[in-house]
Design a protein around this motif. Structure first.
Motif, PDB file in Angstrom:
ATOM      1  N   ALA A  57      -6.161   3.602  12.650  1.00  0.00           N
ATOM      2  CA  ALA A  57      -6.372   3.288  11.239  1.00  0.00           C
ATOM      3  C   ALA A  57      -5.627   4.283  10.348  1.00  0.00           C
ATOM      4  O   ALA A  57      -5.009   3.897   9.347  1.00  0.00           O
ATOM      5  CB  ALA A  57      -7.868   3.296  10.924  1.00  0.00           C
ATOM      6  N   LEU A  60      -1.950   3.542  10.274  1.00  0.00           N
ATOM      7  CA  LEU A  60      -1.608   2.384   9.440  1.00  0.00           C
ATOM      8  C   LEU A  60      -1.664   2.725   7.964  1.00  0.00           C
ATOM      9  O   LEU A  60      -0.880   2.230   7.171  1.00  0.00           O
ATOM     10  CB  LEU A  60      -2.553   1.220   9.744  1.00  0.00           C
ATOM     11  CG  LEU A  60      -2.442   0.623  11.148  1.00  0.00           C
ATOM     12  CD1 LEU A  60      -3.514  -0.433  11.358  1.00  0.00           C
ATOM     13  CD2 LEU A  60      -1.062   0.030  11.380  1.00  0.00           C
ATOM     14  N   ARG A  63      -5.524   0.661   2.967  1.00  0.00           N
ATOM     15  CA  ARG A  63      -6.900   0.181   3.141  1.00  0.00           C
ATOM     16  C   ARG A  63      -7.305   0.070   4.588  1.00  0.00           C
ATOM     17  O   ARG A  63      -8.499  -0.029   4.905  1.00  0.00           O
ATOM     18  CB  ARG A  63      -7.101  -1.138   2.409  1.00  0.00           C
ATOM     19  CG  ARG A  63      -6.279  -2.279   2.929  1.00  0.00           C
ATOM     20  CD  ARG A  63      -6.360  -3.476   1.996  1.00  0.00           C
ATOM     21  NE  ARG A  63      -5.526  -4.553   2.512  1.00  0.00           N
ATOM     22  CZ  ARG A  63      -5.970  -5.751   2.834  1.00  0.00           C
ATOM     23  NH1 ARG A  63      -7.248  -6.034   2.698  1.00  0.00           N
ATOM     24  NH2 ARG A  63      -5.150  -6.663   3.291  1.00  0.00           N
ATOM     25  N   ALA A  64      -6.333   0.123   5.501  1.00  0.00           N
ATOM     26  CA  ALA A  64      -6.654   0.080   6.935  1.00  0.00           C
ATOM     27  C   ALA A  64      -7.494   1.284   7.351  1.00  0.00           C
ATOM     28  O   ALA A  64      -8.248   1.208   8.321  1.00  0.00           O
ATOM     29  CB  ALA A  64      -5.376   0.036   7.765  1.00  0.00           C
ATOM     30  N   VAL A  68     -10.238  -1.057   9.120  1.00  0.00           N
ATOM     31  CA  VAL A  68     -10.164  -1.205  10.576  1.00  0.00           C
ATOM     32  C   VAL A  68     -11.429  -0.661  11.247  1.00  0.00           C
ATOM     33  O   VAL A  68     -12.069  -1.371  12.037  1.00  0.00           O
ATOM     34  CB  VAL A  68      -8.870  -0.560  11.126  1.00  0.00           C
ATOM     35  CG1 VAL A  68      -8.902  -0.441  12.636  1.00  0.00           C
ATOM     36  CG2 VAL A  68      -7.651  -1.379  10.693  1.00  0.00           C
ATOM     37  N   VAL A 115      -2.625  -5.326   8.362  1.00  0.00           N
ATOM     38  CA  VAL A 115      -4.050  -5.031   8.420  1.00  0.00           C
ATOM     39  C   VAL A 115      -4.824  -6.170   9.079  1.00  0.00           C
ATOM     40  O   VAL A 115      -5.739  -5.932   9.876  1.00  0.00           O
ATOM     41  CB  VAL A 115      -4.602  -4.732   7.004  1.00  0.00           C
ATOM     42  CG1 VAL A 115      -6.114  -4.564   7.030  1.00  0.00           C
ATOM     43  CG2 VAL A 115      -3.949  -3.489   6.427  1.00  0.00           C
ATOM     44  N   THR A 119      -7.156  -5.533  12.303  1.00  0.00           N
ATOM     45  CA  THR A 119      -8.595  -5.799  12.301  1.00  0.00           C
ATOM     46  C   THR A 119      -8.954  -6.832  13.363  1.00  0.00           C
ATOM     47  O   THR A 119     -10.008  -6.723  14.000  1.00  0.00           O
ATOM     48  CB  THR A 119      -9.104  -6.253  10.919  1.00  0.00           C
ATOM     49  OG1 THR A 119      -8.350  -7.395  10.485  1.00  0.00           O
ATOM     50  CG2 THR A 119      -8.987  -5.143   9.903  1.00  0.00           C
TER      51      THR A 119
END
Length: 199
Positions: A57, A60, A63-64, A68, A115, A119
């Protein structure tokens, strides 16, 4: 910017705390919480996978960093419910080992997945981890307290992974990605060893 990204993750962690507080109301509940909290941190396979989720996460970004890990925890709760209900899960231990291999490899190779893909990937693996936690719940444990325990421990291990990532980035911007990749490669190799029964 880092603080802005960490706020949702901290809010999610604090949202879990009321469940932890209620888990200590009665003796049976406390035993359930303790057993649940100890399960993810008691096995190398779960620890490696959870830390890799956090590190993945962090790699990345954006917001990940919170989405995640949050997805993993939510889907893992569903997998845990299946395990508690006695629903048979195929290849649970294999899925757990493969999660370490895949997440470690994603970190090692610096995969920059969208993302939604990230996820979805962690969501698939979360089912296996959740099922294992649920299926191994002690008969004397309170289910809600046990679930609160393993969800909180999982979130804490994710936070460790994210924190390690931020620490690596702060220590050395030039060498940070290489250190993260080496950590991912080591975890992936450990996952292979778990998969073949070497450890």
């Amino acid at each position: 910017m880092t603080l802005r990204l960490l706020r949702p993750a901290l809010a999610a962690a604090f949202a879990l705390l009321p469940g932890a507080a209620f888990a200590h109301v009665g003796h049976g509940d406390a035993v359930g919480f303790t057993a649940g909290f100890g399960h993810p941190i008691g096995g190398l396979d779960h620890v490696l996978a959870m830390v890799m989720v956090g590190l993945f996460a962090w790699r990345l970004g954006g917001r990940a960093v919170w989405l995640v890990p949050a997805t993993f925890v939510l889907v893992m709760a569903l997998g845990g419910a299946l395990g508690v209900a006695g629903v048979e899960g195929p290849f649970v231990e294999t899925g757990i080992a493969l999660s370490i291999v895949a997440l470690g490899a994603a970190v090692a190779f610096g995969v920059k997945a969208p993302v939604a893909v990230a996820t979805a990937l962690v969501g698939v693996f979360a089912v296996f981890h959740g099922h294992a936690h649920g299926a191994e719940m002690p008969e004397t444990a309170d289910g809600a307290a046990y679930a609160a325990g393993f969800l909180l421990a999982t979130a804490a291990l994710h936070a460790v992974g994210v924190g390690v990532g931020f620490l690596i980035g702060r220590v050395s911007e030039a060498r940070g990605p290489m250190i993260a990749r080496l950590a991912g490669a080591a975890a992936s190799l450990a996952g292979v060893a778990i998969l073949v029964g070497a450890i």
